[in-house]
Design a protein around this motif. Structure first.
Motif, PDB file in Angstrom:
ATOM      1  N   ARG A  19       0.836  -1.203   0.000  1.00  0.00           N
ATOM      2  CA  ARG A  19       0.000   0.000   0.000  1.00  0.00           C
ATOM      3  C   ARG A  19       0.872   1.255   0.000  1.00  0.00           C
ATOM      4  N   GLU A  20       0.424   2.255  -0.702  1.00  0.00           N
ATOM      5  CA  GLU A  20       1.116   3.543  -0.741  1.00  0.00           C
ATOM      6  C   GLU A  20       0.709   4.364   0.473  1.00  0.00           C
ATOM      7  N   GLN A  21       1.388   4.154   1.568  1.00  0.00           N
ATOM      8  CA  GLN A  21       1.153   4.930   2.778  1.00  0.00           C
ATOM      9  C   GLN A  21       2.320   4.692   3.726  1.00  0.00           C
ATOM     10  N   LEU A  22       2.366   5.487   4.771  1.00  0.00           N
ATOM     11  CA  LEU A  22       3.385   5.338   5.803  1.00  0.00           C
ATOM     12  C   LEU A  22       2.766   4.717   7.047  1.00  0.00           C
ATOM     13  N   LEU A  53       8.725  11.953   1.146  1.00  0.00           N
ATOM     14  CA  LEU A  53       8.220  12.189  -0.200  1.00  0.00           C
ATOM     15  C   LEU A  53       7.234  11.099  -0.616  1.00  0.00           C
ATOM     16  N   TYR A  54       7.528   9.870  -0.181  1.00  0.00           N
ATOM     17  CA  TYR A  54       6.722   8.739  -0.606  1.00  0.00           C
ATOM     18  C   TYR A  54       7.007   7.573   0.323  1.00  0.00           C
ATOM     19  N   GLY A  55       6.017   6.751   0.547  1.00  0.00           N
ATOM     20  CA  GLY A  55       6.236   5.570   1.369  1.00  0.00           C
ATOM     21  C   GLY A  55       5.275   4.464   1.014  1.00  0.00           C
ATOM     22  N   VAL A  56       5.717   3.245   1.291  1.00  0.00           N
ATOM     23  CA  VAL A  56       4.860   2.088   1.110  1.00  0.00           C
ATOM     24  C   VAL A  56       4.980   1.173   2.320  1.00  0.00           C
ATOM     25  N   VAL A  67       3.850  -5.453   8.045  1.00  0.00           N
ATOM     26  CA  VAL A  67       5.018  -6.311   8.236  1.00  0.00           C
ATOM     27  C   VAL A  67       6.235  -5.847   7.443  1.00  0.00           C
ATOM     28  N   GLY A  68       6.098  -4.765   6.681  1.00  0.00           N
ATOM     29  CA  GLY A  68       7.227  -4.239   5.922  1.00  0.00           C
ATOM     30  C   GLY A  68       6.987  -2.792   5.567  1.00  0.00           C
ATOM     31  N   MET A  69       8.086  -2.105   5.240  1.00  0.00           N
ATOM     32  CA  MET A  69       7.959  -0.694   4.882  1.00  0.00           C
ATOM     33  C   MET A  69       9.195  -0.240   4.132  1.00  0.00           C
ATOM     34  N   GLY A  70       9.058   0.882   3.468  1.00  0.00           N
ATOM     35  CA  GLY A  70      10.155   1.587   2.828  1.00  0.00           C
ATOM     36  C   GLY A  70       9.667   2.978   2.496  1.00  0.00           C
ATOM     37  N   ARG A  71      10.595   3.921   2.443  1.00  0.00           N
ATOM     38  CA  ARG A  71      10.169   5.277   2.109  1.00  0.00           C
ATOM     39  C   ARG A  71      11.269   6.006   1.376  1.00  0.00           C
ATOM     40  N   ILE A  72      10.893   7.134   0.787  1.00  0.00           N
ATOM     41  CA  ILE A  72      11.830   8.008   0.100  1.00  0.00           C
ATOM     42  C   ILE A  72      11.758   9.367   0.772  1.00  0.00           C
ATOM     43  N   VAL A  73      12.915   9.901   1.085  1.00  0.00           N
ATOM     44  CA  VAL A  73      13.032  11.248   1.629  1.00  0.00           C
ATOM     45  C   VAL A  73      13.904  12.057   0.668  1.00  0.00           C
ATOM     46  N   GLY A  74      13.880  13.355   0.803  1.00  0.00           N
ATOM     47  CA  GLY A  74      14.710  14.196  -0.047  1.00  0.00           C
ATOM     48  C   GLY A  74      14.033  15.503  -0.362  1.00  0.00           C
ATOM     49  N   ASP A  75      14.564  16.188  -1.394  1.00  0.00           N
ATOM     50  CA  ASP A  75      14.029  17.505  -1.737  1.00  0.00           C
ATOM     51  C   ASP A  75      13.004  17.457  -2.866  1.00  0.00           C
ATOM     52  N   LEU A 104       9.001   1.716  -4.716  1.00  0.00           N
ATOM     53  CA  LEU A 104       9.789   2.935  -4.562  1.00  0.00           C
ATOM     54  C   LEU A 104      10.433   3.331  -5.894  1.00  0.00           C
ATOM     55  N   GLU A 105      10.933   2.351  -6.624  1.00  0.00           N
ATOM     56  CA  GLU A 105      11.548   2.612  -7.923  1.00  0.00           C
ATOM     57  C   GLU A 105      10.522   3.157  -8.922  1.00  0.00           C
ATOM     58  N   THR A 106       9.314   2.639  -8.895  1.00  0.00           N
ATOM     59  CA  THR A 106       8.258   3.141  -9.780  1.00  0.00           C
ATOM     60  C   THR A 106       7.979   4.609  -9.488  1.00  0.00           C
ATOM     61  N   TYR A 107       7.912   4.949  -8.202  1.00  0.00           N
ATOM     62  CA  TYR A 107       7.708   6.354  -7.830  1.00  0.00           C
ATOM     63  C   TYR A 107       8.822   7.223  -8.411  1.00  0.00           C
ATOM     64  N   LEU A 108      10.069   6.789  -8.249  1.00  0.00           N
ATOM     65  CA  LEU A 108      11.200   7.562  -8.761  1.00  0.00           C
ATOM     66  C   LEU A 108      11.138   7.711 -10.277  1.00  0.00           C
ATOM     67  N   GLU A 109      10.830   6.634 -10.970  1.00  0.00           N
ATOM     68  CA  GLU A 109      10.744   6.675 -12.436  1.00  0.00           C
ATOM     69  C   GLU A 109       9.664   7.639 -12.904  1.00  0.00           C
ATOM     70  N   GLU A 110       8.579   7.721 -12.146  1.00  0.00           N
ATOM     71  CA  GLU A 110       7.456   8.569 -12.545  1.00  0.00           C
ATOM     72  C   GLU A 110       7.609  10.024 -12.122  1.00  0.00           C
TER      73      GLU A 110
END
Length: 148
Positions: A19-22, A53-56, A67-75, A104-110
């Protein structure tokens, strides 16, 4: 649903959803701890998570547990950092890290413009390389400092 139980073909269905959330700060802290990662203060998480910026998250559907997570931080333009990749040990080795990283990679590509710098601190050899990441040494080295 046809009324049969989960002992049939449905038992082979994927029991996880990305899911796209934190997560909440409390869930975030608990998941980091379970994964053996250094702690973050609740104050820091309450301040920092909304600035992501984005999290799943990976959710175990039968229990609705994160049970899992990852996120992107930055400007959001020149620099992005993949951060806080974690999967609970009870749910590892099921492809969740790969699915989180792919999201996360899909978010970056888009969203990331050309020549954006995307970095991360790898703690698993061979995992991030398959997504195109490479070590910075000898050109540079990663460094860190913790506040007290």
């Amino acid at each position: 649903m046809t009324g049969h139980d989960d002992t049939s073909a449905d038992a082979d269905a994927d029991p996880y959803t990305i899911r796209e959330q934190l997560p909440s700060p409390e869930t975030f802290a608990a998941l980091r701890e379970a994964a053996g990662m250094p702690p973050r203060s609740l104050e820091g998480l309450e301040r920092g998570l909304p600035n992501s910026l984005y999290g799943v998250i990976a959710v175990h559907d039968p229990t609705d547990e994160i049970v899992g997570m990852g996120r992107i931080v930055g400007d959001g333009g020149a620099v992005y950092q993949i951060s806080d990749m974690a999967v609970h040990p009870d749910h590892q080795r099921r492809g969740l890290g790969t699915r989180i990283m792919a999201a996360l990679e899909t978010y970056l590509e888009e969203t990331a413009p050309p020549d954006a710098y995307v970095n991360l601190v790898a703690d698993v050899d061979g995992f991030y390389e398959r997504f195109g990441y490479e070590e910075t040494r000898p050109a540079s080295k990663g460094m860190y400092r913790r506040t007290e």
